[in-house]
Structures are given as C-alpha cells and as structure tokens.
Scaffold this motif. Structure first.
Motif, PDB file in Angstrom:
ATOM      1  N   GLY A  38       0.836  -1.189   0.000  1.00 51.33           N
ATOM      2  CA  GLY A  38       0.000   0.000   0.000  1.00 51.33           C
ATOM      3  C   GLY A  38       0.873   1.241   0.000  1.00 51.33           C
ATOM      4  O   GLY A  38       2.102   1.147   0.079  1.00 51.33           O
ATOM      5  N   ARG A  39       0.237   2.391  -0.090  1.00 51.28           N
ATOM      6  CA  ARG A  39       0.992   3.633  -0.206  1.00 51.28           C
ATOM      7  C   ARG A  39       0.390   4.704   0.707  1.00 51.28           C
ATOM      8  O   ARG A  39      -0.748   4.593   1.127  1.00 51.28           O
ATOM      9  CB  ARG A  39       0.968   4.140  -1.647  1.00 51.28           C
ATOM     10  N   LEU A  40       1.173   5.709   0.960  1.00 49.66           N
ATOM     11  CA  LEU A  40       0.713   6.949   1.578  1.00 49.66           C
ATOM     12  C   LEU A  40       1.267   8.068   0.719  1.00 49.66           C
ATOM     13  O   LEU A  40       2.444   8.036   0.345  1.00 49.66           O
ATOM     14  CB  LEU A  40       1.257   7.099   3.008  1.00 49.66           C
ATOM     15  N   ASP A  41       0.441   9.073   0.412  1.00 46.32           N
ATOM     16  CA  ASP A  41       0.970  10.173  -0.388  1.00 46.32           C
ATOM     17  C   ASP A  41       1.957  10.989   0.439  1.00 46.32           C
ATOM     18  O   ASP A  41       2.064  10.820   1.659  1.00 46.32           O
ATOM     19  CB  ASP A  41      -0.153  11.026  -0.987  1.00 46.32           C
ATOM     20  N   ALA A  42       2.700  11.850  -0.218  1.00 45.08           N
ATOM     21  CA  ALA A  42       3.752  12.617   0.458  1.00 45.08           C
ATOM     22  C   ALA A  42       3.200  13.453   1.605  1.00 45.08           C
ATOM     23  O   ALA A  42       3.864  13.623   2.625  1.00 45.08           O
ATOM     24  CB  ALA A  42       4.487  13.511  -0.548  1.00 45.08           C
ATOM     25  N   ASP A  43       1.978  13.963   1.470  1.00 43.55           N
ATOM     26  CA  ASP A  43       1.387  14.829   2.497  1.00 43.55           C
ATOM     27  C   ASP A  43       0.826  14.059   3.688  1.00 43.55           C
ATOM     28  O   ASP A  43       0.395  14.668   4.659  1.00 43.55           O
ATOM     29  CB  ASP A  43       0.264  15.674   1.895  1.00 43.55           C
ATOM     30  N   SER A  44       0.799  12.739   3.596  1.00 41.79           N
ATOM     31  CA  SER A  44       0.275  11.915   4.685  1.00 41.79           C
ATOM     32  C   SER A  44       1.421  11.294   5.466  1.00 41.79           C
ATOM     33  O   SER A  44       2.512  11.086   4.935  1.00 41.79           O
ATOM     34  CB  SER A  44      -0.634  10.817   4.142  1.00 41.79           C
ATOM     35  N   GLU A  45       1.151  10.985   6.723  1.00 38.21           N
ATOM     36  CA  GLU A  45       2.155  10.418   7.616  1.00 38.21           C
ATOM     37  C   GLU A  45       1.642   9.096   8.155  1.00 38.21           C
ATOM     38  O   GLU A  45       0.481   8.786   8.059  1.00 38.21           O
ATOM     39  CB  GLU A  45       2.372  11.319   8.837  1.00 38.21           C
ATOM     40  N   GLY A  46       2.561   8.386   8.813  1.00 33.15           N
ATOM     41  CA  GLY A  46       2.123   7.272   9.628  1.00 33.15           C
ATOM     42  C   GLY A  46       2.469   5.902   9.120  1.00 33.15           C
ATOM     43  O   GLY A  46       3.439   5.699   8.379  1.00 33.15           O
ATOM     44  N   LEU A  47       1.651   4.946   9.536  1.00 33.16           N
ATOM     45  CA  LEU A  47       1.922   3.521   9.392  1.00 33.16           C
ATOM     46  C   LEU A  47       2.015   3.080   7.939  1.00 33.16           C
ATOM     47  O   LEU A  47       1.099   3.290   7.145  1.00 33.16           O
ATOM     48  CB  LEU A  47       0.827   2.721  10.099  1.00 33.16           C
ATOM     49  N   LEU A  48       3.141   2.457   7.656  1.00 35.99           N
ATOM     50  CA  LEU A  48       3.370   1.824   6.366  1.00 35.99           C
ATOM     51  C   LEU A  48       3.941   0.446   6.671  1.00 35.99           C
ATOM     52  O   LEU A  48       4.812   0.307   7.534  1.00 35.99           O
ATOM     53  CB  LEU A  48       4.367   2.662   5.556  1.00 35.99           C
ATOM     54  N   LEU A  49       3.428  -0.577   6.001  1.00 39.51           N
ATOM     55  CA  LEU A  49       3.946  -1.927   6.156  1.00 39.51           C
ATOM     56  C   LEU A  49       4.720  -2.295   4.902  1.00 39.51           C
ATOM     57  O   LEU A  49       4.284  -1.994   3.788  1.00 39.51           O
ATOM     58  CB  LEU A  49       2.802  -2.918   6.384  1.00 39.51           C
ATOM     59  N   LEU A  50       5.876  -2.938   5.095  1.00 36.46           N
ATOM     60  CA  LEU A  50       6.723  -3.341   3.978  1.00 36.46           C
ATOM     61  C   LEU A  50       7.104  -4.805   4.141  1.00 36.46           C
ATOM     62  O   LEU A  50       7.274  -5.285   5.269  1.00 36.46           O
ATOM     63  CB  LEU A  50       7.991  -2.488   3.916  1.00 36.46           C
ATOM     64  N   THR A  51       7.237  -5.511   3.020  1.00 33.49           N
ATOM     65  CA  THR A  51       7.580  -6.927   3.056  1.00 33.49           C
ATOM     66  C   THR A  51       8.258  -7.320   1.748  1.00 33.49           C
ATOM     67  O   THR A  51       8.141  -6.617   0.744  1.00 33.49           O
ATOM     68  CB  THR A  51       6.322  -7.793   3.290  1.00 33.49           C
ATOM     69  N   ASP A  52       8.937  -8.463   1.770  1.00 33.26           N
ATOM     70  CA  ASP A  52       9.481  -9.038   0.543  1.00 33.26           C
ATOM     71  C   ASP A  52       8.585 -10.170   0.031  1.00 33.26           C
ATOM     72  O   ASP A  52       8.868 -10.787  -0.980  1.00 33.26           O
ATOM     73  CB  ASP A  52      10.913  -9.545   0.764  1.00 33.26           C
ATOM     74  N   ASP A  53       7.476 -10.430   0.712  1.00 30.93           N
ATOM     75  CA  ASP A  53       6.546 -11.505   0.374  1.00 30.93           C
ATOM     76  C   ASP A  53       5.415 -10.932  -0.495  1.00 30.93           C
ATOM     77  O   ASP A  53       4.553 -10.203   0.000  1.00 30.93           O
ATOM     78  CB  ASP A  53       5.994 -12.110   1.675  1.00 30.93           C
ATOM     79  N   GLY A  54       5.442 -11.283  -1.785  1.00 25.30           N
ATOM     80  CA  GLY A  54       4.455 -10.740  -2.719  1.00 25.30           C
ATOM     81  C   GLY A  54       3.019 -11.078  -2.352  1.00 25.30           C
ATOM     82  O   GLY A  54       2.118 -10.250  -2.492  1.00 25.30           O
ATOM     83  N   GLN A  55       2.779 -12.291  -1.869  1.00 25.69           N
ATOM     84  CA  GLN A  55       1.419 -12.679  -1.492  1.00 25.69           C
ATOM     85  C   GLN A  55       0.952 -11.889  -0.273  1.00 25.69           C
ATOM     86  O   GLN A  55      -0.186 -11.426  -0.220  1.00 25.69           O
ATOM     87  CB  GLN A  55       1.338 -14.185  -1.212  1.00 25.69           C
ATOM     88  N   LEU A  56       1.832 -11.720   0.701  1.00 23.04           N
ATOM     89  CA  LEU A  56       1.481 -10.937   1.886  1.00 23.04           C
ATOM     90  C   LEU A  56       1.218  -9.484   1.502  1.00 23.04           C
ATOM     91  O   LEU A  56       0.250  -8.875   1.964  1.00 23.04           O
ATOM     92  CB  LEU A  56       2.594 -11.025   2.935  1.00 23.04           C
ATOM     93  N   GLN A  57       2.053  -8.942   0.644  1.00 21.82           N
ATOM     94  CA  GLN A  57       1.863  -7.571   0.161  1.00 21.82           C
ATOM     95  C   GLN A  57       0.482  -7.428  -0.483  1.00 21.82           C
ATOM     96  O   GLN A  57      -0.252  -6.482  -0.198  1.00 21.82           O
ATOM     97  CB  GLN A  57       2.974  -7.230  -0.830  1.00 21.82           C
ATOM     98  N   HIS A  58       0.114  -8.388  -1.317  1.00 22.25           N
ATOM     99  CA  HIS A  58      -1.198  -8.385  -1.963  1.00 22.25           C
ATOM    100  C   HIS A  58      -2.320  -8.483  -0.925  1.00 22.25           C
ATOM    101  O   HIS A  58      -3.306  -7.739  -0.991  1.00 22.25           O
ATOM    102  CB  HIS A  58      -1.279  -9.548  -2.955  1.00 22.25           C
ATOM    103  N   ASN A  59      -2.160  -9.382   0.048  1.00 21.09           N
ATOM    104  CA  ASN A  59      -3.202  -9.572   1.064  1.00 21.09           C
ATOM    105  C   ASN A  59      -3.420  -8.322   1.911  1.00 21.09           C
ATOM    106  O   ASN A  59      -4.541  -8.067   2.363  1.00 21.09           O
ATOM    107  CB  ASN A  59      -2.852 -10.749   1.979  1.00 21.09           C
ATOM    108  N   ILE A  60      -2.378  -7.561   2.156  1.00 19.05           N
ATOM    109  CA  ILE A  60      -2.509  -6.341   2.958  1.00 19.05           C
ATOM    110  C   ILE A  60      -3.145  -5.223   2.151  1.00 19.05           C
ATOM    111  O   ILE A  60      -4.029  -4.522   2.622  1.00 19.05           O
ATOM    112  CB  ILE A  60      -1.132  -5.891   3.493  1.00 19.05           C
ATOM    113  N   SER A  61      -2.699  -5.058   0.914  1.00 22.60           N
ATOM    114  CA  SER A  61      -3.063  -3.854   0.171  1.00 22.60           C
ATOM    115  C   SER A  61      -4.233  -3.998  -0.783  1.00 22.60           C
ATOM    116  O   SER A  61      -4.870  -3.003  -1.124  1.00 22.60           O
ATOM    117  CB  SER A  61      -1.843  -3.328  -0.592  1.00 22.60           C
TER     118      SER A  61
END
Length: 190
Positions: A38-61
């Motif tokens: 998922g993403r946050l635009d430049a003007d937004s702050e806060g929680l971002l999740l990052l992973t190297d697992d493509g399936q997990l990335q898909h499931n979150i976003s």
C-alpha cells in the motif's frame, strides 16, 4: 521475512527510487528487496507496512482483502451529526462512491507526535480530529471525503492496518521495527 512496520514522515515519498527533491523510503530503510504494501501520499504520515513476500503484500493492500485501515484526520472546522453521518454512509466523489466506514470525532491524541513543519493555524478557524476506519483506500480518499462535507483535512496520519497500530507499536517518524505477519490478525493488548 518478518513484516516491517515503518512510521512514514510527512513529505517522504513512498518509493525506494530516488526523487529529485524529496526524501524516499531508501533514506530510512536499508533492507534489500522489501516493498510497501500500500501507499501513503507525500502529504500523509504514519503507518506503512513493507515486506518481501508478494502474497502478503497483496493480502494487505488489495481491496478484496478488506483489511481495515484507520486514519486520524485533523480537519478545519467542527463536524456536526449530519457531516459525520454523510462520511459514515458513503459519499459520491464524482468518480466513485465511497463505501460505508466508521467515523467518530475524537480528542487530540496525546500520544501523537508533533508534525514538522506544523500545520497552518488560523485563529478564526477551529480544528478538530476525526478517526476514520475504511476497508478501501483510493488515492487521496480521506482528504476528498472530509472536503466533500466541508471539513478540509489539514493533517492525515494512518495509525492502524488490521490489528497493527502505531499506538501499540510506538515509533517516532522515520523509525521502524519488525513484526510477525500474524500480528495483522491478532487484537493488540491495548
């Protein structure tokens, strides 16, 4: 690999590639082969999740996962019951109609860090805070929703994705920590 929880600072681009004038995730995270879920635009702050697992990335976003995302929005003005009901029920923004969501007015969060630079303040325009929980996340959606009811967003902070939150994992802007992907589905102790 565990999931990386990152508190994205204001004006940081949600990318690892270089930007001509702004900091990016690469200025804060030196972990190979991870990508934002998922993403946050430049003007937004806060929680971002990052992973190297493509399936997990898909499931979150991906919108089909219906992973709830909670935002705190400092708005110009004081909401009334009609404004809150419109936000809850869904708003026609022209190009799409938002899905129903949870919205409530809250006190200023005492655990929230100050923004750098601070928001503009007008002595003749009061501000208030809203907590919004959505299961969709289109581009600039929260800002567009609050503006549509007459409450322009001055500051937007994503504070939770699923059961993972910055309240239960306190991090200052620019800080990160590793968590288990199972934490997304576990209610926190707070």
């Amino acid at each position: 690999m565990p999931l990386i929880l990152f508190n994205k600072p204001f004006q940081v681009m949600c990318q690892f590639s270089a930007h001509p004038s702004r900091e990016t995730l690469a200025d804060y995270l030196d972990i190979p082969n991870i990508y934002p879920a998922g993403r946050l635009d430049a003007d937004s702050e806060g929680l971002l999740l990052l992973t190297d697992d493509g399936q997990l990335q898909h499931n979150i976003s991906h919108p089909t996962s219906k992973q709830p995302k909670t935002y705190l929005s400092q708005v110009e003005g004081i909401p009334d019951a009609t404004m809150l009901a419109r936000l809850r029920d869904g708003i026609d923004l022209g190009d799409f109609v938002t899905q129903p969501c949870q919205v409530r007015q809250i006190e200023t969060p005492d655990w929230l860090w100050p923004r750098t630079p601070p928001i503009r303040e007008r002595h003749d325009k009061p501000t208030s805070w809203l907590a919004l929980t959505l299961t969709e996340g289109k581009n600039r959606q929260v800002r567009r929703m609050t503006a549509a009811v007459g409450l322009p967003t001055l500051r937007l902070v994503r504070v939770a994705i699923g059961h993972v939150s910055l309240e239960s994992h306190p991090l200052w802007p620019g800080e990160s920590c590793e968590i288990s992907p199972a934490d997304l589905n576990k209610p926190s102790n707070r």
